[in-house]
Design a protein around this motif. Structure first.
Motif, PDB file in Angstrom:
ATOM      1  N   VAL A  38      -4.457  -3.275   9.018  1.00  0.00           N
ATOM      2  CA  VAL A  38      -5.217  -1.876   9.368  1.00  0.00           C
ATOM      3  C   VAL A  38      -6.459  -1.853   9.702  1.00  0.00           C
ATOM      4  O   VAL A  38      -6.786  -1.290  10.885  1.00  0.00           O
ATOM      5  N   LEU A  75       0.047   5.669   6.687  1.00  0.00           N
ATOM      6  CA  LEU A  75      -0.663   4.927   5.707  1.00  0.00           C
ATOM      7  C   LEU A  75      -0.947   5.931   4.321  1.00  0.00           C
ATOM      8  O   LEU A  75      -1.139   7.343   4.401  1.00  0.00           O
ATOM      9  N   ALA A  85      -8.876  -2.550   3.063  1.00  0.00           N
ATOM     10  CA  ALA A  85      -7.457  -2.442   3.491  1.00  0.00           C
ATOM     11  C   ALA A  85      -7.099  -3.951   4.116  1.00  0.00           C
ATOM     12  O   ALA A  85      -7.839  -4.626   3.995  1.00  0.00           O
ATOM     13  N   ASN A  86      -5.671  -3.944   4.304  1.00  0.00           N
ATOM     14  CA  ASN A  86      -5.201  -5.210   4.918  1.00  0.00           C
ATOM     15  C   ASN A  86      -5.664  -5.349   6.200  1.00  0.00           C
ATOM     16  O   ASN A  86      -6.200  -4.368   6.826  1.00  0.00           O
ATOM     17  N   ARG A 122       5.644   4.536   3.056  1.00  0.00           N
ATOM     18  CA  ARG A 122       6.337   3.456   3.658  1.00  0.00           C
ATOM     19  C   ARG A 122       7.448   3.905   4.262  1.00  0.00           C
ATOM     20  O   ARG A 122       7.576   3.508   5.219  1.00  0.00           O
ATOM     21  N   ASP A 149      -2.439   1.466   1.398  1.00  0.00           N
ATOM     22  CA  ASP A 149      -2.860   0.889   2.511  1.00  0.00           C
ATOM     23  C   ASP A 149      -4.378   0.824   2.685  1.00  0.00           C
ATOM     24  O   ASP A 149      -4.668  -0.294   3.076  1.00  0.00           O
ATOM     25  N   ARG A 189       3.549   6.590  -2.326  1.00  0.00           N
ATOM     26  CA  ARG A 189       3.924   5.335  -1.782  1.00  0.00           C
ATOM     27  C   ARG A 189       5.002   4.998  -1.106  1.00  0.00           C
ATOM     28  O   ARG A 189       4.906   4.432  -0.015  1.00  0.00           O
TER      29      ARG A 189
END
Length: 408
Positions: free
Chosen positions: A279, A228, A275-276, A223, A255, A219
């Motif tokens: 994305v 992703l 996903a958010n 970032r 992600d 992670r």
């Protein structure tokens, strides 16, 4: 369960499959005709304890009453519209599933492999539209010994030669690094990297659990390098490991989350990319689709699955009974078991090769009324429904001990 309807014998049915079914599986010689909870029956009425649970598709057991009721109710109203039209079940399913895992949006699909393929497409589109990777140069970093499905794209980045041989040429754009190796992962990531795609626990490889901190490291790396983190939780997710997701053990939020198997409750195939908005929002009309993805029947069953998980009951059961499983397997080390890995109600058990292959041990367990499935070499996998009782689990472990003792 009521008495099974008599039909052709197991031997006759297995023989009848040979000329008409492609031989892409090598099942154990049991012909299941009925099931309820953690138990299945063959056509002769013999009962077996199911410790495979459809590779985690049956996390809630066979024919869970709440899931069957949701399916029956929806079958009486509407089963399919295609995504050419809206249906009255899809919005709730997407909203509830996204809320369960703490993300914004859902791309509904059918099978696990479709979810992985869709996740790859989303990651590449994001790389071009958002990250600014030059056209057709996006790369995705994956882990050796992975299992993400059986499509030609996916087997192209597998390291399993049985899955690969005879199916090339393969799609470019993938880099393979050792699993659980953050240094190797960092060396493979560059400005073209769209995503890192990994299983938080490698199921098909034998329930391989990474070192503590590995997922946190993935992670942090993704970032920092601007790519992703795509977590394939198709087998490990939805309660199996004692948490809703396997990444929850390190409080990591990827992600992109790939879900399947248990999401359909063992009733219909349901998968999803979650996903958010920044994305999944890269997809526009016509850029991806599925006739059956998001169908009302799947959405109704999927929503009922979320209902069960929201109670936390199944996560708690997996954690508590997972401790029983771990303790039982620990007691078998040196008694035919040379090692194991477990998390929640999921274990890869390495049997002493001198006692037989994983398939041979699985066949012996079948003869004692317990169904498991082998993987590589002399490893067997245990993944019972999360509805199993402690007594049933202890009886299964005692059966394993007895089978191993007889094999000496």
């Amino acid at each position: 369960m009521t008495a099974p309807v008599r039909t052709r014998s197991s031997e006759d049915l297995i023989r009848a499959e040979e000329p008409v079914l492609a031989h892409n599986y090598h099942p154990l010689p049991v012909v299941v005709s009925r099931a309820e909870g953690v138990w299945v029956e063959d056509v002769e009425g013999r009962r077996y304890l199911d410790l495979l649970a459809g590779y985690s598709a049956l996390n809630f057991g066979h024919r869970h009453p709440a899931l069957i009721a949701a399916a029956h109710e929806q079958l009486d109203r509407l089963t399919l519209t295609s995504r050419a039209f809206h249906n009255d079940r899809l919005a709730e399913f997407a909203e509830r599933l996204a809320g369960l895992v703490g993300l914004d949006m859902v791309l509904p699909m059918n099978t696990g492999a479709e979810a992985v393929e869709s996740g790859i497409k989303v990651a590449r589109k994001w790389a071009y539209d958002v990250k600014g990777v030059p056209a057709d140069r996006a790369t995705i970093v994956v882990a050796a010994e992975n299992f993400h499905g059986r499509t030609t794209t996916i087997v192209g980045f597998s390291t399993d030669e049985t899955a690969r041989a005879g199916f090339g040429p393969f799609a470019p754009g993938f880099r393979i690094v050792p699993y659980n190796d953050l240094a190797a992962l960092e060396a493979a990531v560059d400005e073209t990297t769209a995503a890192v795609l990994i299983e938080p626990i490698q199921g098909e490889a034998g329930v391989i659990i990474p070192d503590e901190g590995y997922l946190t490291g993935v992670r942090e790396l993704t970032r920092r390098t601007g790519c992703l983190f795509v977590a394939d939780e198709i087998q490990s997710g939805l309660g199996r490991t004692g948490r809703t997701l396997a990444v929850d053990h390190e409080s990591v939020v990827p992600d992109v989350l790939l879900l399947g198997k248990a999401l359909g409750g063992g009733i219909v195939p349901v998968s999803a990319v979650v996903a958010n908005r920044d994305v999944l929002g890269v997809l526009g009309p016509g850029e991806h689709g599925s006739t059956f993805g998001g169908n009302p029947l799947a959405a109704a069953v999927g929503t009922a699955v979320v209902d069960l998980l929201e109670t936390g009951e199944f996560q708690r059961r997996a954690a508590e009974l997972g401790a029983v499983l771990r303790d039982g397997l620990t007691g078998l080390v040196g008694k035919g078991v040379v090692g194991f890995r477990s998390r929640g109600l999921w274990a890869g058990v390495d049997v002493d090769p001198a006692l037989g292959t994983g398939r041979e041990v699985s066949a012996r367990l079948m003869g004692e009324g317990v169904l498991v499935k082998d993987t590589h070499g002399s490893t067997i996998r245990l993944a019972p429904p999360l509805t199993i009782t402690e007594d049933e689990l202890l009886n299964a472990l005692a059966t394993l001990e007895r089978v191993l003792a007889r094999s000496v």
